[in-house]
Design an enzyme around this catalytic site. Sequence first.
Site, PDB file in Angstrom:
ATOM      1  N   ASP A  53      22.702  43.402  72.536  1.00 20.85           N
ATOM      2  CA  ASP A  53      23.120  42.048  72.157  1.00 20.85           C
ATOM      3  C   ASP A  53      23.684  42.090  70.738  1.00 20.85           C
ATOM      4  O   ASP A  53      23.017  42.550  69.818  1.00 20.85           O
ATOM      5  CB  ASP A  53      21.905  41.113  72.236  1.00 20.85           C
ATOM      6  N   ASP A 108      28.802  38.750  74.350  1.00 19.45           N
ATOM      7  CA  ASP A 108      28.011  39.468  73.350  1.00 19.45           C
ATOM      8  C   ASP A 108      26.814  40.207  73.915  1.00 19.45           C
ATOM      9  O   ASP A 108      25.940  40.611  73.162  1.00 19.45           O
ATOM     10  CB  ASP A 108      27.612  38.534  72.201  1.00 19.45           C
ATOM     11  N   GLU A 109      26.764  40.415  75.230  1.00 18.89           N
ATOM     12  CA  GLU A 109      25.640  41.197  75.728  1.00 18.89           C
ATOM     13  C   GLU A 109      25.911  41.939  77.028  1.00 18.89           C
ATOM     14  O   GLU A 109      26.758  41.539  77.819  1.00 18.89           O
ATOM     15  CB  GLU A 109      24.380  40.351  75.846  1.00 18.89           C
TER      16      GLU A 109
HETATM   17  P1  DGT Z   1      21.665  36.400  67.603  1.00 14.91           P
HETATM   18  O1  DGT Z   1      20.377  35.649  67.647  1.00 14.91           O
HETATM   19  O2  DGT Z   1      21.786  37.223  66.355  1.00 14.91           O
HETATM   20  O3  DGT Z   1      21.957  37.168  68.841  1.00 14.91           O
HETATM   21  O4  DGT Z   1      22.795  35.280  67.423  1.00 14.91           O
HETATM   22  P2  DGT Z   1      24.007  34.917  68.360  1.00 14.91           P
HETATM   23  O5  DGT Z   1      24.836  33.913  67.624  1.00 14.91           O
HETATM   24  O6  DGT Z   1      24.740  36.135  68.814  1.00 14.91           O
HETATM   25  O7  DGT Z   1      23.281  34.171  69.523  1.00 14.91           O
HETATM   26  P3  DGT Z   1      23.244  34.422  71.085  1.00 14.91           P
HETATM   27  O8  DGT Z   1      23.202  35.860  71.425  1.00 14.91           O
HETATM   28  O9  DGT Z   1      22.157  33.546  71.598  1.00 14.91           O
HETATM   29  O10 DGT Z   1      24.630  33.778  71.564  1.00 14.91           O
HETATM   30  C1  DGT Z   1      25.861  34.478  71.533  1.00 14.91           C
HETATM   31  C2  DGT Z   1      27.006  33.531  71.221  1.00 14.91           C
HETATM   32  O11 DGT Z   1      26.978  32.424  72.098  1.00 14.91           O
HETATM   33  C3  DGT Z   1      26.914  32.917  69.810  1.00 14.91           C
HETATM   34  O12 DGT Z   1      27.521  33.688  68.816  1.00 14.91           O
HETATM   35  C4  DGT Z   1      27.559  31.588  69.987  1.00 14.91           C
HETATM   36  C5  DGT Z   1      27.316  31.228  71.421  1.00 14.91           C
HETATM   37  N1  DGT Z   1      26.254  30.211  71.489  1.00 14.91           N
HETATM   38  C6  DGT Z   1      24.911  30.407  71.511  1.00 14.91           C
HETATM   39  N2  DGT Z   1      24.249  29.254  71.549  1.00 14.91           N
HETATM   40  C7  DGT Z   1      25.194  28.278  71.551  1.00 14.91           C
HETATM   41  C8  DGT Z   1      25.141  26.834  71.588  1.00 14.91           C
HETATM   42  O13 DGT Z   1      24.079  26.211  71.609  1.00 14.91           O
HETATM   43  N3  DGT Z   1      26.365  26.192  71.591  1.00 14.91           N
HETATM   44  C9  DGT Z   1      27.560  26.862  71.588  1.00 14.91           C
HETATM   45  N4  DGT Z   1      28.703  26.178  71.604  1.00 14.91           N
HETATM   46  N5  DGT Z   1      27.633  28.206  71.556  1.00 14.91           N
HETATM   47  C10 DGT Z   1      26.477  28.894  71.530  1.00 14.91           C
HETATM   48 CA    CA Z   2      23.799  37.710  70.122  1.00  9.60          CA
HETATM   49 CA    CA Z   3      23.363  36.849  73.629  1.00 10.43          CA
END
Ligand code: DGT
Ligand code: CA
Ligand code: CA
Length: 364
Positions: free
Chosen positions: A10, A111-112
């Site tokens: 991820d 992203d995964e």
């Molecule tokens: P992390 O926790 O370091 O993996 O952070 P992210 O941002 O990669 O989070 P992830 O893996 O849960 O989600 C991947 C992408 O999906 C993130 O960069 C933006 C999108 N995303 C996640 N949650 C939301 C949301 O609630 N609303 C929207 N519009 N997009 C989201």
């Molecule tokens: Ca992520």
């Molecule tokens: Ca993810």
Amino acid sequence: METRIVFHIDFDYFYAQCEEVRSPELRSKPVCVCVFSDRGGDSGAVATANYTARKYGAKSGIPISFAKKRLEERKDAVFLPVDFDYYTEMSEKAMEIIKNNADIFEYVGRDEAYLDVTKRVEANYKNASHLAQQIKNSIRDKIKLSCSIGISPNKLISKIASDFKKPDGLTVVEPNKIDAFLEPLKIRVIPGIGKKSEKRFSEMNLETIQDIKKLDVFTLNKEFGRKSGTYIYNAVRGIYNEPVKEREARIQYSKIMTLKKDSKDYQFLSENLTELCKEVHDVVKKNNRMFKSIGIHFVQSDLSNKSKSRMLRNPTLNLNELQKNATQLLKEALENQTITIRRLGVKVTELSEVQGQSDITNYF
Ligand code: DGT
Ligand code: CA
Ligand code: CA
């Protein structure tokens, strides 16, 4: 039972990290990537934030105006609009590296991904963690992205493990360490357990995975239904047998057919279109996807092409909505149609993963 070695990879704070790669001066600042709504101003939500911004409580899903308030003291905070094409491009490059290191590669989203690496590491955990480190290094060197990797005998535990230490984490859970790893964790780490189930457990005074293990399968089934109850019963014990299935990144699902006769008759065409929608829908559903854009396509009798599409307000996986929109597009497309149609197609794009708890066992 033969033992497998499965990775879940991820990318960290993905959209925001992509922005940092493009503009390295952002690295020291709080960064929020935002979906601005068409109402203008600050209306809309934060899609994701980098870890500096998260320290102030700015995170996925909150209104942009809240994030601005929370970051008020940081005059250097940056709020950028999403640029999906660029994130997709970054994702494709990273996925290419990942794919080349897998026996079986399963794309989940931008992203995964899951990888089965059992063969290439000869079912050996030490080799597996070397391989994971190599993948991380290679993605960092070539694309400047960091990611977190979970390693275990199945997709469920690996998914939990990749999230265990973020950003830039590598968490290995060998088969004999599964219980020790899972038991102290909060139950919400289990994919599919949302706020609602968490609250129900908390009313029973159950907080950790260890606590849930006290419940027998009948109690869980009674509380959550047989499918979800059984899933939870197994999950807290680290049991999850779905194999890693080959799946490539996809930007659309489509189906095209040659009509029994060339035609521009609405009735005839819409019957065929309804059937095509059903076939596309079956595949989309099997792949656990939702779509936000619907299109139809004609190959006309002189072999020229014509197509028409529309964007929905929200992503959906509803067959009726697909058929309704597709036939509406057909009606519009036929309005001043002079030439007959030879082949007819339908496609859905703007795909996203099915999320939420509608069917807990479909989570992966
Ligand atoms: P992390 O926790 O370091 O993996 O952070 P992210 O941002 O990669 O989070 P992830 O893996 O849960 O989600 C991947 C992408 O999906 C993130 O960069 C933006 C999108 N995303 C996640 N949650 C939301 C949301 O609630 N609303 C929207 N519009 N997009 C989201
Ligand atoms: Ca992520
Ligand atoms: Ca993810």
